[in-house]
Design a protein around this motif. Structure first.
Motif, PDB file in Angstrom:
ATOM      1  N   GLU A 308       1.781  -8.513   5.229  1.00 46.92           N
ATOM      2  CA  GLU A 308       2.613  -9.086   4.184  1.00 46.92           C
ATOM      3  C   GLU A 308       2.459  -8.355   2.857  1.00 46.92           C
ATOM      4  O   GLU A 308       3.321  -8.475   1.982  1.00 46.92           O
ATOM      5  CB  GLU A 308       2.263 -10.561   3.980  1.00 46.92           C
ATOM      6  N   GLY A 309       1.365  -7.640   2.690  1.00 44.40           N
ATOM      7  CA  GLY A 309       1.136  -6.920   1.450  1.00 44.40           C
ATOM      8  C   GLY A 309       0.518  -5.566   1.724  1.00 44.40           C
ATOM      9  O   GLY A 309      -0.384  -5.450   2.560  1.00 44.40           O
ATOM     10  N   ILE A 310       1.002  -4.552   1.019  1.00 41.99           N
ATOM     11  CA  ILE A 310       0.425  -3.214   1.174  1.00 41.99           C
ATOM     12  C   ILE A 310       0.409  -2.513  -0.174  1.00 41.99           C
ATOM     13  O   ILE A 310       1.345  -2.638  -0.973  1.00 41.99           O
ATOM     14  CB  ILE A 310       1.207  -2.373   2.211  1.00 41.99           C
ATOM     15  N   GLU A 311      -0.680  -1.838  -0.456  1.00 40.20           N
ATOM     16  CA  GLU A 311      -0.780  -0.993  -1.648  1.00 40.20           C
ATOM     17  C   GLU A 311      -1.131   0.410  -1.198  1.00 40.20           C
ATOM     18  O   GLU A 311      -2.084   0.609  -0.441  1.00 40.20           O
ATOM     19  CB  GLU A 311      -1.835  -1.511  -2.627  1.00 40.20           C
ATOM     20  N   LEU A 312      -0.379   1.365  -1.677  1.00 40.76           N
ATOM     21  CA  LEU A 312      -0.596   2.769  -1.353  1.00 40.76           C
ATOM     22  C   LEU A 312      -0.813   3.554  -2.634  1.00 40.76           C
ATOM     23  O   LEU A 312       0.042   3.560  -3.528  1.00 40.76           O
ATOM     24  CB  LEU A 312       0.607   3.329  -0.588  1.00 40.76           C
ATOM     25  N   LYS A 313      -1.970   4.195  -2.707  1.00 42.49           N
ATOM     26  CA  LYS A 313      -2.295   5.065  -3.839  1.00 42.49           C
ATOM     27  C   LYS A 313      -2.848   6.360  -3.260  1.00 42.49           C
ATOM     28  O   LYS A 313      -4.057   6.524  -3.095  1.00 42.49           O
ATOM     29  CB  LYS A 313      -3.319   4.397  -4.758  1.00 42.49           C
ATOM     30  N   PRO A 314      -1.966   7.278  -2.897  1.00 40.96           N
ATOM     31  CA  PRO A 314      -2.434   8.512  -2.245  1.00 40.96           C
ATOM     32  C   PRO A 314      -3.195   9.418  -3.200  1.00 40.96           C
ATOM     33  O   PRO A 314      -2.958   9.422  -4.410  1.00 40.96           O
ATOM     34  CB  PRO A 314      -1.142   9.158  -1.769  1.00 40.96           C
ATOM     35  N   ALA A 315      -4.128  10.153  -2.618  1.00 38.79           N
ATOM     36  CA  ALA A 315      -4.851  11.177  -3.375  1.00 38.79           C
ATOM     37  C   ALA A 315      -4.124  12.498  -3.148  1.00 38.79           C
ATOM     38  O   ALA A 315      -4.153  13.040  -2.049  1.00 38.79           O
ATOM     39  CB  ALA A 315      -6.292  11.265  -2.901  1.00 38.79           C
ATOM     40  N   GLY A 316      -3.452  12.992  -4.142  1.00 35.13           N
ATOM     41  CA  GLY A 316      -2.688  14.227  -3.965  1.00 35.13           C
ATOM     42  C   GLY A 316      -1.305  13.935  -3.399  1.00 35.13           C
ATOM     43  O   GLY A 316      -0.695  12.899  -3.673  1.00 35.13           O
ATOM     44  N   SER A 317      -0.842  14.834  -2.551  1.00 32.89           N
ATOM     45  CA  SER A 317       0.540  14.760  -2.059  1.00 32.89           C
ATOM     46  C   SER A 317       0.602  14.469  -0.562  1.00 32.89           C
ATOM     47  O   SER A 317       1.465  14.984   0.145  1.00 32.89           O
ATOM     48  CB  SER A 317       1.259  16.075  -2.360  1.00 32.89           C
ATOM     49  N   SER A 318      -0.313  13.639  -0.063  1.00 36.57           N
ATOM     50  CA  SER A 318      -0.340  13.369   1.372  1.00 36.57           C
ATOM     51  C   SER A 318       0.847  12.516   1.817  1.00 36.57           C
ATOM     52  O   SER A 318       1.179  12.470   3.003  1.00 36.57           O
ATOM     53  CB  SER A 318      -1.646  12.677   1.764  1.00 36.57           C
ATOM     54  N   MET A 319       1.495  11.814   0.864  1.00 34.02           N
ATOM     55  CA  MET A 319       2.682  11.008   1.175  1.00 34.02           C
ATOM     56  C   MET A 319       3.836  11.439   0.279  1.00 34.02           C
ATOM     57  O   MET A 319       3.633  11.944  -0.830  1.00 34.02           O
ATOM     58  CB  MET A 319       2.409   9.518   0.947  1.00 34.02           C
ATOM     59  N   ASN A 320       5.053  11.200   0.755  1.00 32.55           N
ATOM     60  CA  ASN A 320       6.245  11.470  -0.043  1.00 32.55           C
ATOM     61  C   ASN A 320       7.301  10.419   0.259  1.00 32.55           C
ATOM     62  O   ASN A 320       7.001   9.380   0.853  1.00 32.55           O
ATOM     63  CB  ASN A 320       6.767  12.897   0.221  1.00 32.55           C
ATOM     64  N   VAL A 335       5.008  -7.971  -0.659  1.00 29.06           N
ATOM     65  CA  VAL A 335       4.700  -7.186  -1.845  1.00 29.06           C
ATOM     66  C   VAL A 335       4.358  -5.766  -1.445  1.00 29.06           C
ATOM     67  O   VAL A 335       3.654  -5.525  -0.454  1.00 29.06           O
ATOM     68  CB  VAL A 335       3.549  -7.822  -2.657  1.00 29.06           C
ATOM     69  N   ILE A 336       4.866  -4.812  -2.218  1.00 31.40           N
ATOM     70  CA  ILE A 336       4.530  -3.390  -2.088  1.00 31.40           C
ATOM     71  C   ILE A 336       4.019  -2.939  -3.441  1.00 31.40           C
ATOM     72  O   ILE A 336       4.697  -3.124  -4.469  1.00 31.40           O
ATOM     73  CB  ILE A 336       5.755  -2.548  -1.685  1.00 31.40           C
ATOM     74  N   GLN A 337       2.821  -2.366  -3.455  1.00 37.56           N
ATOM     75  CA  GLN A 337       2.276  -1.818  -4.697  1.00 37.56           C
ATOM     76  C   GLN A 337       2.121  -0.308  -4.519  1.00 37.56           C
ATOM     77  O   GLN A 337       1.583   0.147  -3.507  1.00 37.56           O
ATOM     78  CB  GLN A 337       0.928  -2.460  -5.025  1.00 37.56           C
ATOM     79  N   LEU A 338       2.575   0.417  -5.492  1.00 37.67           N
ATOM     80  CA  LEU A 338       2.596   1.881  -5.402  1.00 37.67           C
ATOM     81  C   LEU A 338       1.935   2.494  -6.628  1.00 37.67           C
ATOM     82  O   LEU A 338       2.123   2.032  -7.753  1.00 37.67           O
ATOM     83  CB  LEU A 338       4.041   2.386  -5.293  1.00 37.67           C
ATOM     84  N   ALA A 339       1.162   3.537  -6.403  1.00 33.97           N
ATOM     85  CA  ALA A 339       0.506   4.266  -7.491  1.00 33.97           C
ATOM     86  C   ALA A 339       0.234   5.678  -6.992  1.00 33.97           C
ATOM     87  O   ALA A 339       0.697   6.068  -5.920  1.00 33.97           O
ATOM     88  CB  ALA A 339      -0.783   3.560  -7.910  1.00 33.97           C
ATOM     89  N   GLY A 340      -0.526   6.440  -7.778  1.00 34.75           N
ATOM     90  CA  GLY A 340      -0.882   7.788  -7.361  1.00 34.75           C
ATOM     91  C   GLY A 340       0.306   8.726  -7.247  1.00 34.75           C
ATOM     92  O   GLY A 340       0.321   9.614  -6.396  1.00 34.75           O
ATOM     93  N   GLY A 341       1.316   8.532  -8.079  1.00 28.51           N
ATOM     94  CA  GLY A 341       2.487   9.405  -8.051  1.00 28.51           C
ATOM     95  C   GLY A 341       3.557   8.980  -7.068  1.00 28.51           C
ATOM     96  O   GLY A 341       4.616   9.609  -6.983  1.00 28.51           O
ATOM     97  N   LEU A 342       3.291   7.914  -6.316  1.00 26.08           N
ATOM     98  CA  LEU A 342       4.272   7.438  -5.342  1.00 26.08           C
ATOM     99  C   LEU A 342       5.167   6.393  -6.000  1.00 26.08           C
ATOM    100  O   LEU A 342       4.685   5.462  -6.653  1.00 26.08           O
ATOM    101  CB  LEU A 342       3.546   6.817  -4.153  1.00 26.08           C
ATOM    102  N   SER A 343       6.471   6.533  -5.853  1.00 26.27           N
ATOM    103  CA  SER A 343       7.422   5.595  -6.446  1.00 26.27           C
ATOM    104  C   SER A 343       8.618   5.442  -5.527  1.00 26.27           C
ATOM    105  O   SER A 343       8.884   6.295  -4.670  1.00 26.27           O
ATOM    106  CB  SER A 343       7.868   6.076  -7.832  1.00 26.27           C
ATOM    107  N   VAL A 364       5.393  -3.584  -7.127  1.00 25.23           N
ATOM    108  CA  VAL A 364       4.608  -3.229  -8.301  1.00 25.23           C
ATOM    109  C   VAL A 364       4.560  -1.716  -8.367  1.00 25.23           C
ATOM    110  O   VAL A 364       3.985  -1.064  -7.487  1.00 25.23           O
ATOM    111  CB  VAL A 364       3.183  -3.810  -8.214  1.00 25.23           C
ATOM    112  N   GLY A 365       5.183  -1.150  -9.382  1.00 26.04           N
ATOM    113  CA  GLY A 365       5.247   0.299  -9.497  1.00 26.04           C
ATOM    114  C   GLY A 365       6.609   0.714 -10.010  1.00 26.04           C
ATOM    115  O   GLY A 365       7.437  -0.116 -10.407  1.00 26.04           O
ATOM    116  N   THR A 366       6.834   1.995  -9.988  1.00 29.92           N
ATOM    117  CA  THR A 366       8.086   2.554 -10.491  1.00 29.92           C
ATOM    118  C   THR A 366       9.157   2.521  -9.405  1.00 29.92           C
ATOM    119  O   THR A 366       8.917   2.963  -8.277  1.00 29.92           O
ATOM    120  CB  THR A 366       7.877   3.999 -10.960  1.00 29.92           C
ATOM    121  N   VAL A 367      10.341   1.992  -9.764  1.00 28.46           N
ATOM    122  CA  VAL A 367      11.454   1.887  -8.823  1.00 28.46           C
ATOM    123  C   VAL A 367      12.693   2.505  -9.473  1.00 28.46           C
ATOM    124  O   VAL A 367      13.006   2.208 -10.637  1.00 28.46           O
ATOM    125  CB  VAL A 367      11.737   0.414  -8.450  1.00 28.46           C
TER     126      VAL A 367
END
Length: 436
Positions: A308-320, A335-343, A364-367
């Motif tokens: 039901e909830g996930i937060e992703l804060k990648p280190a570097g560019s492992s996700m796009n 809920v989706i929380q995004l950080a580490g350059g992921l939006s 939570v994050g940039t959309v």
């Protein structure tokens, strides 16, 4: 026709059965009957039952069980041949009879159940105040009988300011045993607690939630402190900047685990992904500074159907942007929380995959602006953190420490019987559990 037992054999058996000098009590287990394999079980503080008695087999009453948590001896004396008494057993072993099967003696009585630990609530309160006097902030939760069931210790700079507090020590950690009903603990910036100090958590058999942040006084072995806490529902390993490596692979699969947060080396894909996949019942997953890839998130979508909830804060560019196609398959997400350059990108670049998440309440994050407008039109009650009004549920979903999800798996979190202390002083109100 059954022959009479010779007098010399009867005397030998009586001698062999004199293994225990004390007489039986109401707490002692019953002896095994003729030909039975086992003696009775001892109650707390009682003794194991005597072995069965068949033509001289089996020995005397077992030694004390229960409080000493040791099994009773099965027998005392040495027997003779096939028709005589067998040798006495060792603790937790049975005395064997002669060669004939009918001459098998009884096993030792089972270990008695230890008495439960009882600590008066007044003593619990005293110890709690002592511990809270050593940290900058403490929050305690009580059950209906005023037993301490949750403790939150923090010496984060946001609470300490310019004042210095020693924080808990390894000796202080031993005092957690004064709270026999303790079910949740959280430690933040306990710089003097070593891995050995955290080891006391293994003795808290009712523990359901263990949250660690900035465990700067320990090494990776602090994680092993919860290895045997089979009831664990919440595990947080966060801000492990000073920890080299991880002990995550040494932890078991927790059948009841619902909330998981991993950070730093514990969020590295080679260790994080196998651990996550061992816990298909997870409802909340937070990954900070992780090296997981888009493909790994696809595996998570396949493995965690109740997320039901996930937060992703990648280190570097492992996700796009490709990760949003996989998030779009997690149909229960709230809920989706995004950080580490992921939006969340433009609609056609990946935002469109979230349209089918009809349970989604918050990102939570940039959309991307266009994507946000289309998602609000498609999903009733959806919002983006910081834009527009939010419900209480949406506000709680923003919690850094999974408060929303912990409440769903730890019902005691809904209780009003809480107290907050700062610098050892009780506060008039209790602030958010959301720390750090």
């Amino acid at each position: 026709m059954i022959a009479k037992t010779p007098l010399w054999l009867f005397a030998l058996v009586m001698f062999a059965c004199q293994g225990a000098s004390a007489g039986p009590t109401d707490d002692d287990g019953e002896g095994g009957g003729p030909g039975e394999v086992s003696g009775g079980a001892g109650e707390p503080g009682g003794r194991g039952g005597a072995g069965g008695m068949v033509q001289g087999a089996g020995g005397g009453l077992g030694s004390t069980g229960g409080a000493t948590q040791t099994g009773g001896s099965a027998g005392a004396g040495q027997g003779g041949g096939a028709a005589a008494a067998g040798a006495g057993g060792q603790p937790s072993g049975g005395g064997m009879g002669g060669a004939a099967p009918t001459n098998m003696g009884g096993a030792a009585g089972m270990v008695g159940t230890p008495d439960p630990v009882v600590v008066p609530v007044a003593e619990q309160k005293q110890v709690m105040l002592e511990l809270f006097g050593k940290v900058c902030r403490g929050v305690v939760t009580y059950d209906a009988n005023d037993n301490v069931i949750a403790l939150n210790f923090s010496s984060h700079q946001s609470f300490c300011g310019t004042q210095e507090h020693p924080g808990l020590s390894d000796d202080d950690m031993q005092k957690l045993l004064k709270f026999p009903s303790l079910r949740r603990v959280r430690f933040e910036r306990m710089n003097r607690v070593t891995s050995a100090g955290y080891g006391v958590l293994a003795k808290l058999k009712n523990l359901e939630a263990a949250l660690f942040a900035y465990p700067d006084g320990a090494n990776k072995d602090f994680m092993l402190s919860v290895k045997d806490n089979a009831r664990l529902k919440v595990l947080e390993l966060k801000h492990l900047f000073s920890i080299s490596g991880t002990s995550l692979p040494s932890l078991p699969a927790y059948q009841d685990l619902r909330v998981l947060e991993l950070d730093n080396a514990s969020a590295e894909r080679s260790v994080a992904l196998p651990f996550i996949k061992k816990h298909p019942a997870l409802i909340s997953l937070q990954l900070h500074r992780t090296s997981l890839t888009n493909a790994d998130v696809s595996e998570i979508a396949d493995t965690l159907p109740n997320l039901e909830g996930i937060e992703l804060k990648p280190a570097g560019s492992s996700m796009n942007n490709g990760v949003f196609e996989h998030l779009g398959r997690m149909k229960k997400l709230k809920v989706i929380q995004l950080a580490g350059g992921l939006s969340v990108p433009a609609w056609e670049a990946g935002g469109k995959y979230l349209e089918g998440l009809t349970n989604l309440r918050l990102i939570v994050g940039t959309v991307d602006g266009g994507t946000e407008a289309k998602l609000k039109a498609a999903i009733p009650g959806f919002s983006v953190a910081g834009s527009g009004s939010q419900t209480q549920e949406q506000s709680e979903l923003r919690s850094k420490d999974n408060i929303y999800f912990m409440r769903s798996v730890l019902p005691f979190f809904l209780t009003d019987k809480k107290e907050e202390y700062k610098m050892g002083t009780k506060q008039s109100t209790v602030g958010s559990e959301d720390i750090g």
